[in-house]
Design an enzyme around this catalytic site. Sequence first.
Site, PDB file in Angstrom:
ATOM      1  N   ASP A 135       3.630  59.320  17.052  1.00 59.99           N
ATOM      2  CA  ASP A 135       4.880  58.555  17.177  1.00 59.99           C
ATOM      3  C   ASP A 135       6.109  59.459  17.355  1.00 59.99           C
ATOM      4  OD1 ASP A 135       3.432  56.233  16.874  1.00 59.99           O
ATOM      5  OD2 ASP A 135       3.801  56.066  14.729  1.00 59.99           O
ATOM      6  N   TYR A 280      -6.507  52.999  20.094  1.00 63.08           N
ATOM      7  CA  TYR A 280      -6.800  54.270  19.422  1.00 63.08           C
ATOM      8  C   TYR A 280      -7.197  55.414  20.345  1.00 63.08           C
ATOM      9  CZ  TYR A 280      -6.226  51.271  15.504  1.00 63.08           C
ATOM     10  OH  TYR A 280      -5.673  50.380  14.619  1.00 63.08           O
TER      11      TYR A 280
HETATM   12  O1  F6P Z   1      -0.127  56.945  13.711  1.00 61.83           O
HETATM   13  C1  F6P Z   1       0.921  56.037  13.960  1.00 61.83           C
HETATM   14  C2  F6P Z   1       0.386  54.839  14.624  1.00 61.83           C
HETATM   15  O2  F6P Z   1      -0.294  55.328  15.699  1.00 61.83           O
HETATM   16  C3  F6P Z   1       1.370  53.755  15.065  1.00 61.83           C
HETATM   17  O3  F6P Z   1       1.964  53.985  16.296  1.00 61.83           O
HETATM   18  C4  F6P Z   1       0.505  52.524  15.029  1.00 61.83           C
HETATM   19  O4  F6P Z   1       1.277  51.377  14.876  1.00 61.83           O
HETATM   20  C5  F6P Z   1      -0.337  52.772  13.840  1.00 61.83           C
HETATM   21  O5  F6P Z   1      -0.543  54.168  13.810  1.00 61.83           O
HETATM   22  C6  F6P Z   1      -1.652  52.019  13.796  1.00 61.83           C
HETATM   23  O6  F6P Z   1      -2.489  52.621  12.868  1.00 61.83           O
HETATM   24  P1  F6P Z   1      -3.690  52.040  12.026  1.00 61.83           P
HETATM   25  O7  F6P Z   1      -4.182  50.838  12.742  1.00 61.83           O
HETATM   26  O8  F6P Z   1      -4.652  53.177  12.010  1.00 61.83           O
HETATM   27  O9  F6P Z   1      -3.169  51.747  10.679  1.00 61.83           O
END
Ligand code: F6P
Length: 356
Positions: A135, A280
């Site tokens: 981010d 992802y």
């Molecule tokens: O690592 C940050 C991030 O990639 C954000 O941009 C995203 O909203 C979030 O992680 C989602 O992560 P998770 O679903 O793994 O909690």
Amino acid sequence: MKYGFLTSGGDCAGLNAVMRAIALYLDNNVKGAEFVGIPEGYAGLARGEAVPMRADDFAGLLTVGGTILGTRRTPYKTMTEPEADGTTRFEKLIANYKKLGLDCLFTLGGAGTHRTAAMLCAEGCNVIGLPKTIDNDIFGTDVTFGFYTAVDVAADALQRVRTTSESHGRTMLVEIMGNKAGWLTLYSGIAGGADAILIPEIPFNIDRLCEAVAADRRAGKRCSVIAVAEGAVLDSEAPYRRKDRAFARAERGETTVTAHLAEVIGERTGTETRATVLGYIQRGGSPNAYDRLLCTRLGSYAGRLAKEGRFGVTVAVSRGEITFNALADIAGKYKFVDPDGEAVHAAEGIGICLGR
Ligand code: F6P
């Protein structure tokens, strides 16, 4: 000297490369350096778990994606809530830091990780933070590791989607990660040749966006590619808090902003519209060459700080140079895209629609 490592929060490319650089630096420069890896971030430390490691265990990790230690999200706000045994997770972290006999703990993570790290320092633990996140929203550093690898992935995806968009004459929405900050969407949108870019920092006007798509068609373009941050907001939603916005969207039967946009743009412009969520794949895989270099510089510098006994800091990049900030100064703060900044103006200057 006994050095501990933990990786916390969402993963990204480069976590292993940073640990490798720290371990190799300390192995080369501190006699008798010992290492332990703490599994699953602060959750593992709260359980008092640590695995002894050798410098050799880190040596081959320059290009390996993910984190060999595993990671977890342990929200900051849960740290001070009493658990079943009557103690807080935070108290367990301090107790286990001492029990493990650590001389220094390296915490690789994002803004939330840094906030907990600052609290640990205030309680006398020796901590050095490393700024991780796709981010790119950590305050006090120009860039975080993992960010430019994710920019590569998202920009490549935008280019690939464009060829299909062109073939079918479609409007394509590509949802890119970033709930609060739009760095990844803005940078990959520019690098991936998007026609419109929607980021949380610039609430967008749906009429203007639809008009931009329609105008491109009138001008003879066969397709439009729109990069949408997952946290993009309509100007009509902007005055409300995130929670209330999500609630109102759910009440209207809308799932995500991207899905909603696909429907509205299709209806209003009469173009066939599709949405792709990158998800992802932006976080996974091997770091690119830029991140390998950055991770090595950050890790080596962090090793040097540890050797010199400079704790309570996080490593950062400022004007191309590696430096550090006091954790207490940056904890709890975020870095957002400036709606009037140079990159935004560069995009708008060449005709990319930012929805305003
Ligand atoms: O690592 C940050 C991030 O990639 C954000 O941009 C995203 O909203 C979030 O992680 C989602 O992560 P998770 O679903 O793994 O909690």
